[in-house]
Design a protein around this motif. Structure first.
Motif, PDB file in Angstrom:
ATOM      1  N   ASN A  98       0.580  -1.466   0.588  1.00 58.41           N
ATOM      2  CA  ASN A  98       0.487  -0.103  -0.125  1.00 58.41           C
ATOM      3  C   ASN A  98       1.219   1.041  -0.020  1.00 58.41           C
ATOM      4  O   ASN A  98       0.775   2.684  -0.563  1.00 58.41           O
ATOM      5  N   PHE A  99       1.903   0.793   0.472  1.00 62.46           N
ATOM      6  CA  PHE A  99       2.653   3.044   1.038  1.00 62.46           C
ATOM      7  C   PHE A  99       4.123   2.267  -0.005  1.00 62.46           C
ATOM      8  O   PHE A  99       3.273   3.885  -0.929  1.00 62.46           O
ATOM      9  N   VAL A 100       4.177   1.628  -0.637  1.00 65.62           N
ATOM     10  CA  VAL A 100       4.961   1.933  -2.401  1.00 65.62           C
ATOM     11  C   VAL A 100       3.607   2.107  -3.558  1.00 65.62           C
ATOM     12  O   VAL A 100       4.131   3.195  -4.004  1.00 65.62           O
ATOM     13  N   GLN A 101       2.451   1.855  -3.097  1.00 62.97           N
ATOM     14  CA  GLN A 101       1.255   2.464  -4.106  1.00 62.97           C
ATOM     15  C   GLN A 101       1.550   4.519  -4.177  1.00 62.97           C
ATOM     16  O   GLN A 101       0.823   4.829  -4.973  1.00 62.97           O
ATOM     17  N   VAL A 102       1.361   3.779  -2.693  1.00 63.26           N
ATOM     18  CA  VAL A 102       0.896   5.685  -2.729  1.00 63.26           C
ATOM     19  C   VAL A 102       2.332   6.498  -2.974  1.00 63.26           C
ATOM     20  O   VAL A 102       2.225   7.438  -3.282  1.00 63.26           O
ATOM     21  N   LEU A 103       3.430   6.284  -2.742  1.00 59.09           N
ATOM     22  CA  LEU A 103       4.602   6.652  -3.096  1.00 59.09           C
ATOM     23  C   LEU A 103       4.469   6.668  -4.042  1.00 59.09           C
ATOM     24  O   LEU A 103       5.258   8.027  -5.300  1.00 59.09           O
ATOM     25  N   LEU A 104       4.510   5.832  -5.375  1.00 57.62           N
ATOM     26  CA  LEU A 104       4.706   5.598  -6.448  1.00 57.62           C
ATOM     27  C   LEU A 104       3.267   6.580  -7.203  1.00 57.62           C
ATOM     28  O   LEU A 104       3.497   7.201  -8.408  1.00 57.62           O
ATOM     29  N   LYS A 105       1.686   6.477  -6.512  1.00 56.74           N
ATOM     30  CA  LYS A 105       1.179   7.780  -7.217  1.00 56.74           C
ATOM     31  C   LYS A 105       1.970   9.389  -6.997  1.00 56.74           C
ATOM     32  O   LYS A 105       1.640   9.948  -7.497  1.00 56.74           O
ATOM     33  N   ASN A 106       2.096   9.253  -5.504  1.00 59.81           N
ATOM     34  CA  ASN A 106       3.233  10.800  -5.598  1.00 59.81           C
ATOM     35  C   ASN A 106       4.429  11.024  -7.041  1.00 59.81           C
ATOM     36  O   ASN A 106       5.057  11.630  -6.367  1.00 59.81           O
ATOM     37  N   GLU A 107       5.319  10.205  -7.432  1.00 55.65           N
ATOM     38  CA  GLU A 107       6.380   9.940  -7.736  1.00 55.65           C
ATOM     39  C   GLU A 107       8.053  10.438  -7.150  1.00 55.65           C
ATOM     40  O   GLU A 107       8.244  10.706  -6.925  1.00 55.65           O
ATOM     41  N   PHE A 108       6.815   9.300  -5.793  1.00 54.63           N
ATOM     42  CA  PHE A 108       8.648   9.509  -5.124  1.00 54.63           C
ATOM     43  C   PHE A 108       9.029   7.861  -5.498  1.00 54.63           C
ATOM     44  O   PHE A 108       9.160   6.638  -4.722  1.00 54.63           O
ATOM     45  N   ILE A 109      10.072   8.078  -6.742  1.00 56.06           N
ATOM     46  CA  ILE A 109      10.304   6.667  -6.967  1.00 56.06           C
ATOM     47  C   ILE A 109      11.185   6.169  -6.059  1.00 56.06           C
ATOM     48  O   ILE A 109      11.289   5.196  -6.120  1.00 56.06           O
ATOM     49  N   ASP A 110      12.411   7.197  -5.429  1.00 54.32           N
ATOM     50  CA  ASP A 110      13.228   6.551  -5.089  1.00 54.32           C
ATOM     51  C   ASP A 110      13.203   6.170  -3.566  1.00 54.32           C
ATOM     52  O   ASP A 110      13.708   5.227  -3.008  1.00 54.32           O
ATOM     53  N   GLU A 111      11.864   7.071  -3.363  1.00 52.75           N
ATOM     54  CA  GLU A 111      11.889   6.088  -2.116  1.00 52.75           C
ATOM     55  C   GLU A 111      11.209   5.021  -1.894  1.00 52.75           C
ATOM     56  O   GLU A 111      11.297   3.957  -1.486  1.00 52.75           O
ATOM     57  N   ALA A 112      10.185   4.997  -2.658  1.00 52.15           N
ATOM     58  CA  ALA A 112       9.564   3.561  -3.515  1.00 52.15           C
ATOM     59  C   ALA A 112      11.207   2.263  -3.583  1.00 52.15           C
ATOM     60  O   ALA A 112      10.935   1.449  -2.894  1.00 52.15           O
ATOM     61  N   ARG A 113      11.635   2.830  -4.209  1.00 49.01           N
ATOM     62  CA  ARG A 113      12.827   2.173  -4.438  1.00 49.01           C
ATOM     63  C   ARG A 113      13.369   0.858  -2.883  1.00 49.01           C
ATOM     64  O   ARG A 113      13.655   0.143  -2.570  1.00 49.01           O
ATOM     65  N   ILE A 114      14.131   2.755  -2.198  1.00 45.71           N
ATOM     66  CA  ILE A 114      14.496   2.399  -0.981  1.00 45.71           C
ATOM     67  C   ILE A 114      13.583   1.552   0.037  1.00 45.71           C
ATOM     68  O   ILE A 114      13.909   0.205   0.084  1.00 45.71           O
ATOM     69  N   LEU A 115      12.276   1.207  -0.052  1.00 48.63           N
ATOM     70  CA  LEU A 115      10.956   0.903   0.332  1.00 48.63           C
ATOM     71  C   LEU A 115      10.879  -0.812   0.698  1.00 48.63           C
ATOM     72  O   LEU A 115      11.116  -1.631   1.351  1.00 48.63           O
ATOM     73  N   VAL A 116      11.034  -0.757  -0.637  1.00 48.60           N
ATOM     74  CA  VAL A 116      11.252  -1.978  -1.189  1.00 48.60           C
ATOM     75  C   VAL A 116      12.584  -3.065  -1.126  1.00 48.60           C
ATOM     76  O   VAL A 116      12.063  -3.829   0.017  1.00 48.60           O
ATOM     77  N   SER A 117      13.894  -2.676  -0.940  1.00 55.73           N
ATOM     78  CA  SER A 117      14.987  -3.008  -1.304  1.00 55.73           C
ATOM     79  C   SER A 117      14.980  -3.401   0.552  1.00 55.73           C
ATOM     80  O   SER A 117      15.358  -3.967   1.471  1.00 55.73           O
ATOM     81  N   ASN A 118      14.217  -2.363   1.564  1.00 52.34           N
ATOM     82  CA  ASN A 118      14.072  -2.674   2.899  1.00 52.34           C
ATOM     83  C   ASN A 118      13.677  -4.465   3.410  1.00 52.34           C
ATOM     84  O   ASN A 118      13.922  -4.550   4.473  1.00 52.34           O
TER      85      ASN A 118
END
Length: 150
Positions: free
Chosen positions: A44-64
């Protein structure tokens, strides 16, 4: 635990009511205070980040939360979605070059899109065809094929 659920539930509510920036704030608080999260909440958080175009933050979150030695289908999908959002089609193909892709319709679809984006239309159409063999009414596949042939 109740606070953890409250932050993520309210973040989800904000997202569903199109208050995306507020949703990001709430999810950030939830993940900072409570790093142990379920895959669904990470998703859910990744989808929210991608919707806001926070791609780098989404990538870091997924890698964690992504374990490359034994990735779950959910986490692999999230990783692929992040890379597709950043037009990293070759990286998507690397991620999907594993046994876990199997016959998962979403992962096959992402693979077809990445193949199409790198110009490999023939292989992309083969993957689309394999999806249609199990789901003949898959609208996103039918749409993509129409785009390729148009």
């Amino acid at each position: 635990p109740d606070c953890k659920k409250a932050y993520t539930a309210f973040g989800s509510f904000q997202y569903n009511t199109h208050k995306y920036e507020r949703a990001v704030e709430l999810y950030r608080i939830a993940f900072r205070k409570f790093p142990e999260q379920t895959e669904d909440t990470v998703s859910n958080f990744v989808q929210v980040l991608l919707k806001n175009e926070f791609i780098d933050e989404a990538r870091i979150l997924v890698s964690n939360y992504y374990n490359p030695s034994s990735p779950s289908v959910t986490m692999l999908k999230l990783s692929v979605q992040v890379e597709l959002s950043d037009n990293q089609d070759k990286r998507v193909l690397e991620l999907l070059n594993s046994d876990i892709t199997g016959s998962d319709g979403d992962l096959l679809y992402y693979k077809a899109v990445a193949l199409r984006n790198v110009g490999n239309y023939t292989e992309s159409l083969h993957v689309y065809e394999s999806i249609l063999l199990t789901d003949a009414n898959n609208l996103r596949v039918l749409h993509d094929i129409g785009v390729i042939y148009h």
